[in-house]
Design a protein around this motif. Structure first.
Motif, PDB file in Angstrom:
ATOM      1  N   ALA A  15       7.973  -3.681   1.886  1.00 48.56           N
ATOM      2  CA  ALA A  15       7.579  -5.327   0.176  1.00 48.56           C
ATOM      3  C   ALA A  15       6.768  -5.208   0.466  1.00 48.56           C
ATOM      4  O   ALA A  15       5.814  -4.885  -0.710  1.00 48.56           O
ATOM      5  CB  ALA A  15       7.804  -6.212   0.717  1.00 48.56           C
ATOM      6  N   THR A  16       5.075  -5.278   1.899  1.00 44.31           N
ATOM      7  CA  THR A  16       3.775  -5.267   1.056  1.00 44.31           C
ATOM      8  C   THR A  16       3.080  -4.252   0.288  1.00 44.31           C
ATOM      9  O   THR A  16       2.511  -4.452   0.029  1.00 44.31           O
ATOM     10  CB  THR A  16       3.280  -5.808   2.751  1.00 44.31           C
ATOM     11  N   THR A  17       3.497  -3.052   0.998  1.00 40.80           N
ATOM     12  CA  THR A  17       3.179  -2.349   0.582  1.00 40.80           C
ATOM     13  C   THR A  17       4.031  -1.693  -0.960  1.00 40.80           C
ATOM     14  O   THR A  17       2.584  -1.423  -1.714  1.00 40.80           O
ATOM     15  CB  THR A  17       4.034  -0.905   1.028  1.00 40.80           C
ATOM     16  N   SER A 220      -0.329   0.198   2.900  1.00 39.50           N
ATOM     17  CA  SER A 220       0.029  -0.359   4.003  1.00 39.50           C
ATOM     18  C   SER A 220      -1.019  -0.522   5.934  1.00 39.50           C
ATOM     19  O   SER A 220      -1.698  -1.654   6.212  1.00 39.50           O
ATOM     20  CB  SER A 220       1.705  -0.009   5.234  1.00 39.50           C
TER      21      SER A 220
HETATM   22  N1  ADP Z   1       7.196   4.617  -0.132  1.00 41.05           N
HETATM   23  C1  ADP Z   1       7.180   4.645   0.714  1.00 41.05           C
HETATM   24  N2  ADP Z   1       6.996   5.821   1.210  1.00 41.05           N
HETATM   25  C2  ADP Z   1       7.311   5.904   2.385  1.00 41.05           C
HETATM   26  N3  ADP Z   1       6.661   5.182   3.306  1.00 41.05           N
HETATM   27  C3  ADP Z   1       6.719   3.821   2.965  1.00 41.05           C
HETATM   28  C4  ADP Z   1       6.218   3.177   2.143  1.00 41.05           C
HETATM   29  N4  ADP Z   1       6.336   2.033   0.835  1.00 41.05           N
HETATM   30  C5  ADP Z   1       6.037   1.338   2.652  1.00 41.05           C
HETATM   31  N5  ADP Z   1       6.482   3.088   3.676  1.00 41.05           N
HETATM   32  C6  ADP Z   1       5.711   2.410   5.122  1.00 41.05           C
HETATM   33  O1  ADP Z   1       6.617   1.806   5.641  1.00 41.05           O
HETATM   34  C7  ADP Z   1       6.449   0.681   6.617  1.00 41.05           C
HETATM   35  C8  ADP Z   1       6.503  -0.861   6.594  1.00 41.05           C
HETATM   36  O2  ADP Z   1       5.539  -1.415   5.488  1.00 41.05           O
HETATM   37  P1  ADP Z   1       5.338  -2.413   4.953  1.00 41.05           P
HETATM   38  O3  ADP Z   1       4.577  -3.101   3.622  1.00 41.05           O
HETATM   39  O4  ADP Z   1       4.996  -3.001   5.968  1.00 41.05           O
HETATM   40  O5  ADP Z   1       7.121  -3.337   5.316  1.00 41.05           O
HETATM   41  P2  ADP Z   1       7.099  -4.695   5.165  1.00 41.05           P
HETATM   42  O6  ADP Z   1       6.049  -5.761   4.228  1.00 41.05           O
HETATM   43  O7  ADP Z   1       8.165  -5.308   4.077  1.00 41.05           O
HETATM   44  O8  ADP Z   1       7.486  -4.826   6.428  1.00 41.05           O
HETATM   45  C9  ADP Z   1       4.822   0.939   6.302  1.00 41.05           C
HETATM   46  O9  ADP Z   1       4.673   2.400   7.629  1.00 41.05           O
HETATM   47  C10 ADP Z   1       4.170   2.147   5.317  1.00 41.05           C
HETATM   48  O10 ADP Z   1       3.662   2.619   5.185  1.00 41.05           O
END
Ligand code: ADP
Ligand code: MG
Length: 273
Positions: A15-17, A220
């Motif tokens: 979500a944050t990414t 991220s």
């Molecule tokens: N499109 C993507 N491809 C590969 N890895 C991803 C992708 N989107 C997110 N990630 C990875 O997933 C992990 C969790 O992402 P994050 O945004 O922190 O999740 P959330 O906010 O949902 O907890 C991170 O290591 C990020 O780099």
């Protein structure tokens, strides 16, 4: 101009990414700005992640809890925003989330006025992306989803990812009570097609983001961007996702708009006796 809430789920689907990718690619007409507010009650990842700890804990949501109690939320909000543009243009801004989830309880009375503030600042040419975090649509921060023009759930198309998204969507439906436009942003890690996901979750898939770990780490974790990051598949997909999300908002707005005036009936305005 809009408020868009982005919901995650169990297992950190991204979500944050996705929120960061939308922030960096959001189409901005002249003089407009976009703000990403990391409103995850379980704690934020942007300060130590994308911002690489460079700001310590000097900025962020935590400071709004104090200002909110003193009735100074509006003024404090602007001071907490961090510019994430290379050129220092201050048109793509982040409100970093809580560095300690223990501070979430102090936010309880603030979520509602904050949601009101987000809806109000669009008059100043701002769009707001709200990262609701893993459980942000339940409990006191649910008001952020209720006040948004659109809510998008970030889900991976793995069995585990769909199971988590399904639960999240059920909770959201309860909170939104049928109001509000909902879509899914799919992170394409698993085997399920867009169509299968739509049927399983009973929600339209707004956009699909490719599985690109190296590019995602830039967003991220503040990793060094690989060559051609900006023109790479992840950011290209984010650009079109941003447009699709804006379309979702437009659908919502047109639903809410009063119906156009019908033809004037005989004996109406001009025919009045
Ligand atoms: N499109 C993507 N491809 C590969 N890895 C991803 C992708 N989107 C997110 N990630 C990875 O997933 C992990 C969790 O992402 P994050 O945004 O922190 O999740 P959330 O906010 O949902 O907890 C991170 O290591 C990020 O780099
Ligand atoms: Mg997150």
């Amino acid at each position: 101009m809009a408020v868009v809430a982005i919901a995650g789920g169990l297992g950190a689907p991204g979500a944050t990414t996705v929120a960061m990718a939308l922030l960096m690619t959001w189409p901005l007409p002249e003089g407009h700005r976009v703000v990403l507010a990391e409103a995850d009650p379980d704690g934020g990842a942007i300060l130590p992640g994308a911002l690489q700890g460079t700001l310590g804990n000097t900025h962020g949501l935590r400071h709004l809890a104090v200002a909110g109690r003193q009735g100074q939320l509006g003024e404090a909000f602007w001071r907490q925003l961090v510019d994430v543009t290379d050129a220092g243009s201050r048109d793509r801004l982040v409100l970093p989330g809580l560095y300690d989830p223990a501070h979430a309880s102090a936010m309880e009375p603030v979520w509602k006025p904050l949601a009101g503030l987000f809806s109000g600042i669009e008059e100043h040419g701002h769009d707001v992306l709200v990262d609701l975090g893993r459980r942000g649509a339940v409990g006191s921060s649910a008001v952020l989803a209720q006040r948004a023009d659109a809510v998008v759930v970030v889900a991976r198309n793995t069995l585990r990812g769909l199971q988590s998204a399904d639960l999240r969507l059920k909770a959201l439906r309860e909170v939104l009570g049928g109001a509000g436009e909902v879509g899914v942003l799919l992170v394409d890690e698993g085997p399920y097609s867009k169509d299968e996901v739509r049927k399983r979750l009973e929600v339209p898939v707004t956009a699909v983001l490719p599985w690109r770990p190296k590019d995602a780490k830039v967003l991220s974790d503040g990793a060094e961007p690989p060559r051609r990051f900006e023109s790479g598949e992840l950011m290209r997909a984010a650009r079109s996702a941003a447009v699709r999300v804006q379309e979702l908002v437009a659908i919502r707005r047109s639903r809410l708009a009063p119906p156009p005036p019908g033809p004037v009936a005989a004996g109406g305005v001009n025919g009045a006796r």
